[in-house]
Design a protein around this motif. Sequence first.
Motif, mmCIF file in Angstrom:
data_model
loop_
_atom_site.group_PDB
_atom_site.id
_atom_site.type_symbol
_atom_site.label_atom_id
_atom_site.label_comp_id
_atom_site.label_asym_id
_atom_site.label_seq_id
_atom_site.Cartn_x
_atom_site.Cartn_y
_atom_site.Cartn_z
ATOM 1 N N ALA A 1 -8.432 -23.578 18.421
ATOM 2 C CA ALA A 1 -9.065 -23.496 19.740
ATOM 3 C C ALA A 1 -8.738 -24.754 20.534
ATOM 4 O O ALA A 1 -8.776 -25.866 20.024
ATOM 5 C CB ALA A 1 -10.570 -23.344 19.587
ATOM 6 N N ALA A 2 -8.408 -24.547 21.793
ATOM 7 C CA ALA A 2 -8.090 -25.678 22.669
ATOM 8 C C ALA A 2 -9.365 -26.260 23.230
ATOM 9 O O ALA A 2 -10.314 -25.543 23.540
ATOM 10 C CB ALA A 2 -7.184 -25.221 23.805
ATOM 11 N N THR A 3 -9.382 -27.547 23.361
ATOM 12 C CA THR A 3 -10.542 -28.195 23.966
ATOM 13 C C THR A 3 -10.401 -28.156 25.480
ATOM 14 O O THR A 3 -9.334 -27.844 26.015
ATOM 15 C CB THR A 3 -10.649 -29.656 23.498
ATOM 16 O OG1 THR A 3 -9.502 -30.369 23.951
ATOM 17 C CG2 THR A 3 -10.761 -29.751 21.989
ATOM 18 N N GLY A 4 -11.468 -28.472 26.168
ATOM 19 C CA GLY A 4 -11.436 -28.478 27.630
ATOM 20 C C GLY A 4 -10.405 -29.452 28.171
ATOM 21 O O GLY A 4 -9.716 -29.184 29.156
ATOM 22 N N GLY A 5 -10.249 -30.584 27.518
ATOM 23 C CA GLY A 5 -9.265 -31.583 27.951
ATOM 24 C C GLY A 5 -7.840 -31.092 27.800
ATOM 25 O O GLY A 5 -6.983 -31.381 28.626
ATOM 26 N N ASP A 6 -7.593 -30.321 26.740
ATOM 27 C CA ASP A 6 -6.247 -29.771 26.526
ATOM 28 C C ASP A 6 -5.890 -28.751 27.600
ATOM 29 O O ASP A 6 -4.762 -28.708 28.084
ATOM 30 C CB ASP A 6 -6.149 -29.112 25.147
ATOM 31 C CG ASP A 6 -6.199 -30.118 24.006
ATOM 32 O OD1 ASP A 6 -5.926 -31.310 24.265
ATOM 33 O OD2 ASP A 6 -6.517 -29.699 22.887
ATOM 34 N N VAL A 7 -6.856 -27.931 27.974
ATOM 35 C CA VAL A 7 -6.611 -26.906 28.989
ATOM 36 C C VAL A 7 -6.345 -27.558 30.341
ATOM 37 O O VAL A 7 -5.415 -27.179 31.053
ATOM 38 C CB VAL A 7 -7.812 -25.931 29.073
ATOM 39 C CG1 VAL A 7 -7.659 -24.989 30.251
ATOM 40 C CG2 VAL A 7 -7.964 -25.171 27.773
ATOM 41 N N ILE A 8 -7.139 -28.558 30.681
ATOM 42 C CA ILE A 8 -6.941 -29.262 31.955
ATOM 43 C C ILE A 8 -5.602 -29.981 31.960
ATOM 44 O O ILE A 8 -4.874 -29.947 32.950
ATOM 45 C CB ILE A 8 -8.108 -30.235 32.215
ATOM 46 C CG1 ILE A 8 -9.389 -29.452 32.473
ATOM 47 C CG2 ILE A 8 -7.794 -31.159 33.385
ATOM 48 C CD1 ILE A 8 -10.633 -30.295 32.572
ATOM 49 N N SER A 9 -5.267 -30.608 30.867
ATOM 50 C CA SER A 9 -3.988 -31.309 30.761
ATOM 51 C C SER A 9 -2.812 -30.351 30.927
ATOM 52 O O SER A 9 -1.835 -30.664 31.624
ATOM 53 C CB SER A 9 -3.900 -32.023 29.412
ATOM 54 O OG SER A 9 -2.653 -32.635 29.247
ATOM 55 N N ALA A 10 -2.899 -29.200 30.317
ATOM 56 C CA ALA A 10 -1.833 -28.201 30.440
ATOM 57 C C ALA A 10 -1.744 -27.681 31.877
ATOM 58 O O ALA A 10 -0.649 -27.473 32.401
ATOM 59 C CB ALA A 10 -2.065 -27.055 29.472
ATOM 60 N N ALA A 11 -2.887 -27.489 32.520
ATOM 61 C CA ALA A 11 -2.891 -27.002 33.902
ATOM 62 C C ALA A 11 -2.279 -28.035 34.840
ATOM 63 O O ALA A 11 -1.477 -27.698 35.719
ATOM 64 C CB ALA A 11 -4.315 -26.671 34.338
ATOM 65 N N VAL A 12 -2.627 -29.291 34.659
ATOM 66 C CA VAL A 12 -2.076 -30.354 35.503
ATOM 67 C C VAL A 12 -0.574 -30.472 35.284
ATOM 68 O O VAL A 12 0.199 -30.616 36.240
ATOM 69 C CB VAL A 12 -2.789 -31.702 35.227
ATOM 70 C CG1 VAL A 12 -2.073 -32.856 35.881
ATOM 71 C CG2 VAL A 12 -4.239 -31.632 35.693
ATOM 72 N N THR A 13 -0.143 -30.382 34.035
ATOM 73 C CA THR A 13 1.286 -30.432 33.733
ATOM 74 C C THR A 13 2.016 -29.269 34.397
ATOM 75 O O THR A 13 3.092 -29.444 34.977
ATOM 76 C CB THR A 13 1.516 -30.406 32.207
ATOM 77 O OG1 THR A 13 0.857 -31.515 31.622
ATOM 78 C CG2 THR A 13 2.996 -30.459 31.883
ATOM 79 N N GLY A 14 1.425 -28.086 34.333
ATOM 80 C CA GLY A 14 2.033 -26.919 34.967
ATOM 81 C C GLY A 14 2.144 -27.072 36.473
ATOM 82 O O GLY A 14 3.161 -26.723 37.071
ATOM 83 N N VAL A 15 1.110 -27.619 37.096
ATOM 84 C CA VAL A 15 1.142 -27.836 38.546
ATOM 85 C C VAL A 15 2.236 -28.834 38.905
ATOM 86 O O VAL A 15 2.996 -28.625 39.859
ATOM 87 C CB VAL A 15 -0.240 -28.304 39.055
ATOM 88 C CG1 VAL A 15 -0.153 -28.812 40.483
ATOM 89 C CG2 VAL A 15 -1.255 -27.182 38.948
#
Length: 80
Positions: A4-18
């Motif tokens: 399971a991904a943590t909230g920080g991992d999801v945000i980090s992936a979203a920022v990287t994608g942007v």
Amino acid sequence: MTLAATGGDVISAAVTGVFLLIALACLVFFISTLVSILRSPLTVGMKLIWIIFAFIAPFIGSLCWFVIGSKDARRRPGVV
């Protein structure tokens, strides 16, 4: 072990994608600027100046070309 991904991992992936999308958009903008400059009716010297300016300041140079340069090229073809 959990996958399971943590909230920080999801945000980090979203920022990287942007950031990757922004970088891709800037690259497409830069390449379209170079194509537009090369297809313009300007003299070789003026094309070279615009291309150098686009390479020195990729985003600002591209923006200046589409705001100023391309209109000037259509108005005065072949004029230095």
